[in-house]
Write a protein that holds these residues in place. Structure first.
Motif, PDB file in Angstrom:
ATOM      1  N   GLY A   4       0.815  -1.222   0.000  1.00  0.00           N
ATOM      2  CA  GLY A   4       0.000   0.000   0.000  1.00  0.00           C
ATOM      3  C   GLY A   4       0.842   1.263   0.000  1.00  0.00           C
ATOM      4  O   GLY A   4       0.395   2.316   0.467  1.00  0.00           O
ATOM      5  N   LEU A   5       2.062   1.171  -0.520  1.00  0.00           N
ATOM      6  CA  LEU A   5       2.954   2.348  -0.523  1.00  0.00           C
ATOM      7  C   LEU A   5       2.953   3.081  -1.866  1.00  0.00           C
ATOM      8  O   LEU A   5       3.500   4.182  -1.968  1.00  0.00           O
ATOM      9  N   LYS A   6       2.333   2.482  -2.870  1.00  0.00           N
ATOM     10  CA  LYS A   6       2.345   3.099  -4.205  1.00  0.00           C
ATOM     11  C   LYS A   6       1.678   4.477  -4.173  1.00  0.00           C
ATOM     12  O   LYS A   6       0.558   4.619  -3.659  1.00  0.00           O
ATOM     13  N   GLY A   7       2.404   5.487  -4.681  1.00  0.00           N
ATOM     14  CA  GLY A   7       1.843   6.838  -4.749  1.00  0.00           C
ATOM     15  C   GLY A   7       1.925   7.622  -3.449  1.00  0.00           C
ATOM     16  O   GLY A   7       1.565   8.798  -3.405  1.00  0.00           O
ATOM     17  N   LYS A   8       2.408   6.972  -2.368  1.00  0.00           N
ATOM     18  CA  LYS A   8       2.593   7.701  -1.103  1.00  0.00           C
ATOM     19  C   LYS A   8       3.857   8.568  -1.211  1.00  0.00           C
ATOM     20  O   LYS A   8       4.714   8.341  -2.072  1.00  0.00           O
ATOM     21  N   ASN A   9       3.982   9.549  -0.328  1.00  0.00           N
ATOM     22  CA  ASN A   9       5.138  10.454  -0.335  1.00  0.00           C
ATOM     23  C   ASN A   9       5.913  10.323   0.973  1.00  0.00           C
ATOM     24  O   ASN A   9       5.323  10.474   2.052  1.00  0.00           O
ATOM     25  N   ALA A  10       7.219  10.063   0.859  1.00  0.00           N
ATOM     26  CA  ALA A  10       8.048   9.894   2.060  1.00  0.00           C
ATOM     27  C   ALA A  10       9.189  10.894   2.075  1.00  0.00           C
ATOM     28  O   ALA A  10       9.842  11.131   1.053  1.00  0.00           O
ATOM     29  N   ALA A  11       9.432  11.494   3.244  1.00  0.00           N
ATOM     30  CA  ALA A  11      10.586  12.378   3.449  1.00  0.00           C
ATOM     31  C   ALA A  11      11.562  11.654   4.374  1.00  0.00           C
ATOM     32  O   ALA A  11      11.168  11.186   5.444  1.00  0.00           O
ATOM     33  N   ILE A  12      12.810  11.555   3.948  1.00  0.00           N
ATOM     34  CA  ILE A  12      13.795  10.758   4.696  1.00  0.00           C
ATOM     35  C   ILE A  12      15.007  11.630   5.010  1.00  0.00           C
ATOM     36  O   ILE A  12      15.646  12.164   4.088  1.00  0.00           O
ATOM     37  N   THR A  13      15.337  11.777   6.278  1.00  0.00           N
ATOM     38  CA  THR A  13      16.470  12.636   6.631  1.00  0.00           C
ATOM     39  C   THR A  13      17.785  11.864   6.487  1.00  0.00           C
ATOM     40  O   THR A  13      17.856  10.678   6.819  1.00  0.00           O
ATOM     41  N   GLY A  14      18.801  12.546   5.953  1.00  0.00           N
ATOM     42  CA  GLY A  14      20.127  11.934   5.809  1.00  0.00           C
ATOM     43  C   GLY A  14      20.088  10.727   4.900  1.00  0.00           C
ATOM     44  O   GLY A  14      20.253   9.590   5.349  1.00  0.00           O
ATOM     45  N   SER A  15      19.884  10.973   3.594  1.00  0.00           N
ATOM     46  CA  SER A  15      19.529   9.839   2.728  1.00  0.00           C
ATOM     47  C   SER A  15      20.295   9.758   1.410  1.00  0.00           C
ATOM     48  O   SER A  15      19.849   9.079   0.499  1.00  0.00           O
ATOM     49  N   SER A  16      21.444  10.416   1.305  1.00  0.00           N
ATOM     50  CA  SER A  16      22.206  10.303   0.062  1.00  0.00           C
ATOM     51  C   SER A  16      23.067   9.041   0.055  1.00  0.00           C
ATOM     52  O   SER A  16      23.610   8.659  -0.985  1.00  0.00           O
ATOM     53  N   GLN A  17      23.237   8.408   1.199  1.00  0.00           N
ATOM     54  CA  GLN A  17      24.008   7.150   1.285  1.00  0.00           C
ATOM     55  C   GLN A  17      23.542   6.379   2.519  1.00  0.00           C
ATOM     56  O   GLN A  17      22.683   6.841   3.277  1.00  0.00           O
ATOM     57  N   GLY A  18      24.098   5.191   2.707  1.00  0.00           N
ATOM     58  CA  GLY A  18      23.873   4.429   3.932  1.00  0.00           C
ATOM     59  C   GLY A  18      22.434   3.958   4.121  1.00  0.00           C
ATOM     60  O   GLY A  18      21.703   3.696   3.161  1.00  0.00           O
TER      61      GLY A  18
END
Ligand SMILES: NC(=O)c1ccc[n+]([C@@H]2O[C@H](COP(=O)([O-])OP(=O)(O)OC[C@H]3O[C@@H](n4cnc5c(N)ncnc54)[C@H](OP(=O)(O)O)[C@@H]3O)[C@@H](O)[C@H]2O)c1
Length: 261
Positions: A4-18
């Motif tokens: 049920g994640l299709k089309g949802k919007n997520a903001a993730i802090t510190g996410s260019s690696q790791g």
């Protein structure tokens, strides 16, 4: 199973690696749009391009999450670019090896602002957006050093234990809005940042980096470190629409490093 994640919007802090980047990839694999954040432009651009190639909307926002201004800037830009926020993943941080004598006041400021206060500030700015979602989710990434004693891990043990308390209070405050708040505690995970950190940890213990690596593996029940994707996939389940009755929990994903009952 469709999460049920299709089309949802997520903001993730510190996410260019790791781990943050692995979570973004696992969410994108499920069709979730993602907003990434970091200070370094080049690595962020590359991460965004890789996510866009999966067919989702991906946006990279340069910000310093060790300040409330930076956290607010990230959330505002993420909500504008994606058209809202359903999911917040507080992930930014990392261990700086040290002891009570070696960590000075300035370093404590950096550590606590990045590893702890960024979670508080980002959550505060994200709540008005997440309240508009039909399945709002907040996931904090702390670490197993917030649950299991690991001498030398002072700089993550203190923020991680505080994150567990913060998350519980937020779960209580946001329950009436049907927003779940949970925390995952990754164990030792093969991320880029462990290269230089292993050398410092090994030096503190008077052993080689390889001996440190093998020693950690031996303390887990699975006999190995985690691949970042294993943490990302577990995180995707935690924030999914399917996972609707779990809130206020602290879940270890540590290969059995934590051994209490
Ligand atoms: N790796 C592990 O074994 C492990 C184990 C348990 C828990 N954890 C937790 O998992 C989380 C991620 O760890 P990791 O090892 O994946 O970290 P990492 O590889 O060092 O990545 C950190 C990410 O955050 C960004 N970042 C760092 N400081 C920032 C700031 N002030 N403002 C904005 N962005 C910032 C970095 O990009 P820029 O440098 O370009 O800003 C990078 O994208 C942390 O909370 C850590 O404590 C990790």
């Amino acid at each position: 199973m469709d999460l049920g994640l299709k089309g949802k919007n997520a903001a993730i802090t510190g996410s260019s690696q790791g781990i943050g980047n692995a979570i973004a990839n696992s969410l994108a694999d499920e069709g979730c749009n993602v907003a990434l954040s970091a200070r370094n432009q080049e690595r962020l651009d590359q991460a965004v391009a890789e996510l866009e190639a999966k067919g989702v909307k991906a946006v990279g926002i340069i910000c310093d999450l060790s300040t409330e201004e930076g956290c607010g800037k990230f959330i505002k830009a993420a909500a504008e670019a994606l058209g809202g926020i359903d999911i917040l993943v507080n992930n930014v941080g990392g261990m700086i090896p040290g002891t009570i004598d070696s960590v000075d006041e300035d370093l404590w400021d950096t550590i606590l602002n990045t590893n702890l206060m960024s979670f508080v500030h980002t959550t505060k700015h994200a709540i008005p957006h997440i309240k508009k979602s039909s399945a709002g989710r907040i996931l904090n990434v702390s670490g197993v050093t917030g649950k299991q004693l690991m001498p030398g891990a002072l700089t993550t043990t203190i923020p991680n234990t505080a994150i567990h308390g913060f998350a519980k209070i937020m779960a209580a405050e946001l329950g009436p809005d049907n927003i779940t708040v949970n925390t995952i505690c990754p164990g030792f995970t093969n991320t880029e940042s462990w290269g230089p950190r292993s050398e410092v940890m090994a030096k503190m213990k008077g052993i080689t980096p390889q001996q440190f690596h093998d020693g950690v593996s031996a303390q887990t029940l699975l006999g190995r470190w985690a691949d970042p994707k294993e943490i990302g996939d577990a995180a995707a389940w935690m924030v999914s629409e399917k996972n609707s009755y779990q809130t206020g929990t602290v879940v270890e994903i540590c290969g059995g490093f934590a051994k209490y009952i």
